[in-house]
Design a protein around this motif. Structure first.
Motif, PDB file in Angstrom:
ATOM      1  N   GLN A  87      -1.671  -7.243   3.417  1.00 27.59           N
ATOM      2  CA  GLN A  87      -2.212  -5.913   3.153  1.00 27.59           C
ATOM      3  C   GLN A  87      -2.312  -6.499   2.032  1.00 27.59           C
ATOM      4  O   GLN A  87      -2.667  -7.609   0.872  1.00 27.59           O
TER       5      GLN A  87
ATOM      6  N   GLU B 230      13.489   3.668   2.954  1.00 29.11           N
ATOM      7  CA  GLU B 230      12.440   3.898   2.391  1.00 29.11           C
ATOM      8  C   GLU B 230      11.910   2.444   2.394  1.00 29.11           C
ATOM      9  O   GLU B 230      10.867   1.932   2.561  1.00 29.11           O
TER      10      GLU B 230
ATOM     11  N   ARG C  65       0.648  -0.899  -0.217  1.00 23.48           N
ATOM     12  CA  ARG C  65      -0.076   0.301   0.027  1.00 23.48           C
ATOM     13  C   ARG C  65       0.425   1.740  -0.040  1.00 23.48           C
ATOM     14  O   ARG C  65       0.105   1.915  -0.265  1.00 23.48           O
ATOM     15  N   SER C  66       2.220   0.829  -0.004  1.00 27.79           N
ATOM     16  CA  SER C  66       3.224   2.253   0.415  1.00 27.79           C
ATOM     17  C   SER C  66       3.524   2.433  -1.422  1.00 27.79           C
ATOM     18  O   SER C  66       4.192   3.911  -1.845  1.00 27.79           O
TER      19      SER C  66
ATOM     20  N   HIS D 195       5.007   0.642  -3.184  1.00 25.33           N
ATOM     21  CA  HIS D 195       6.083  -0.121  -3.759  1.00 25.33           C
ATOM     22  C   HIS D 195       5.906  -1.133  -4.188  1.00 25.33           C
ATOM     23  O   HIS D 195       4.286  -2.120  -3.771  1.00 25.33           O
TER      24      HIS D 195
ATOM     25  N   SER E 287      10.532   2.073   6.264  1.00 24.92           N
ATOM     26  CA  SER E 287       9.520   2.165   5.857  1.00 24.92           C
ATOM     27  C   SER E 287       7.635   1.926   5.376  1.00 24.92           C
ATOM     28  O   SER E 287       7.069   1.084   5.943  1.00 24.92           O
ATOM     29  N   ALA E 288       8.447   0.446   3.844  1.00 24.06           N
ATOM     30  CA  ALA E 288       7.165  -0.058   2.803  1.00 24.06           C
ATOM     31  C   ALA E 288       6.656  -1.130   3.794  1.00 24.06           C
ATOM     32  O   ALA E 288       5.846  -1.199   3.541  1.00 24.06           O
TER      33      ALA E 288
ATOM     34  N   HIS F 165       9.623   0.869  -6.807  1.00 27.28           N
ATOM     35  CA  HIS F 165       8.686   1.861  -6.883  1.00 27.28           C
ATOM     36  C   HIS F 165       8.484   2.927  -7.842  1.00 27.28           C
ATOM     37  O   HIS F 165       9.705   2.866  -8.775  1.00 27.28           O
TER      38      HIS F 165
ATOM     39  N   LYS G 196       7.283  -1.560   7.146  1.00 23.18           N
ATOM     40  CA  LYS G 196       7.308  -1.315   8.764  1.00 23.18           C
ATOM     41  C   LYS G 196       5.608  -1.775   9.104  1.00 23.18           C
ATOM     42  O   LYS G 196       4.892  -1.265   8.674  1.00 23.18           O
TER      43      LYS G 196
END
Length: 204
Positions: free
Chosen positions: A95, A191, A39-40, A42, A194-195, A63, A197
């Motif tokens: 996800q 990055e 959902r980021s 990526h 974060s994607a 990405h 996490k």
């Protein structure tokens, strides 16, 4: 699945079907690619790299803003990894997605070979067992899940740490070990962290 006992446990119920699937996945005329959107924005791509004398499976993350994909892990004779810890694997698998691989159990099993985590939570075994039971004909999925978790990837299970939002590990062959000379750039590591996490917990 290393060793005769492990292979019998995983494929003994339908060895012929397993070999037919292997032939399809390793055919040089076509490189199967399976995509796991996040959902980021990526996407993790699992690429069966069917080059003669250089077969392998590449775990890439991309990405749309990047000029090229980055490698999370490589499963072949010159393996590189691990690419993710257990909380990240679970986070990516669960996800929701409208395209690519959408089933959570399928996403979990597809990404599992990129795992390397020395601190697995107590629920790792039942989660993996459930996925195997849902999508395979394995007669004893709990036994196979236990073997998979004990023998993660081609590398030693890694210890993960988080510093300033960057999750890295101590794997000698990992692109996500910031101490390695070949590690991904710090901005990419941040990055990717974060994607992927997920919920804070063991292995974080």
């Amino acid at each position: 699945m290393r060793g005769d006992d492990a292979q019998r446990a995983a494929f003994g119920a339908d060895w012929d079907a397993a070999m037919e699937l292997y032939r399809l996945l390793s055919a040089e005329r076509e490189w199967p690619v399976f995509s796991v959107p996040l959902r980021s924005g990526h996407t993790i791509h699992v690429v069966y790299r069917n080059i003669e004398d250089d077969y392998g499976v590449d775990y890439l993350i991309h990405h749309p803003a990047w000029s090229q994909a980055e490698t999370l892990a490589v499963v072949d004779g010159h393996f590189m990894g691990p690419g993710m810890g257990w909380p990240e694997l679970l986070f990516a698998a669960r996800q929701p997605a409208a395209e690519g691989i959408t089933d959570p159990d399928a996403r979990l099993l597809l990404l599992f070979p990129a795992l390397g985590d020395a601190l697995l939570p107590d629920d790792a075994l039942p989660v993996l067992t459930t996925a195997l039971a849902a999508l395979t004909l394995i007669e004893e999925p709990a036994d196979v899940a236990a073997m998979l978790l004990e023998n993660q990837g081609l590398w030693a299970p890694a210890h993960w740490r988080s510093v300033d939002g960057v999750r890295s590990n101590d794997g000698a062959h990992s692109y996500r070990n910031s101490d390695n000379a070949f590690a991904l750039p710090e901005s990419r590591l941040l990055e990717i962290s974060s994607a992927l996490k997920g919920k804070e917990g063991r292995g974080q």
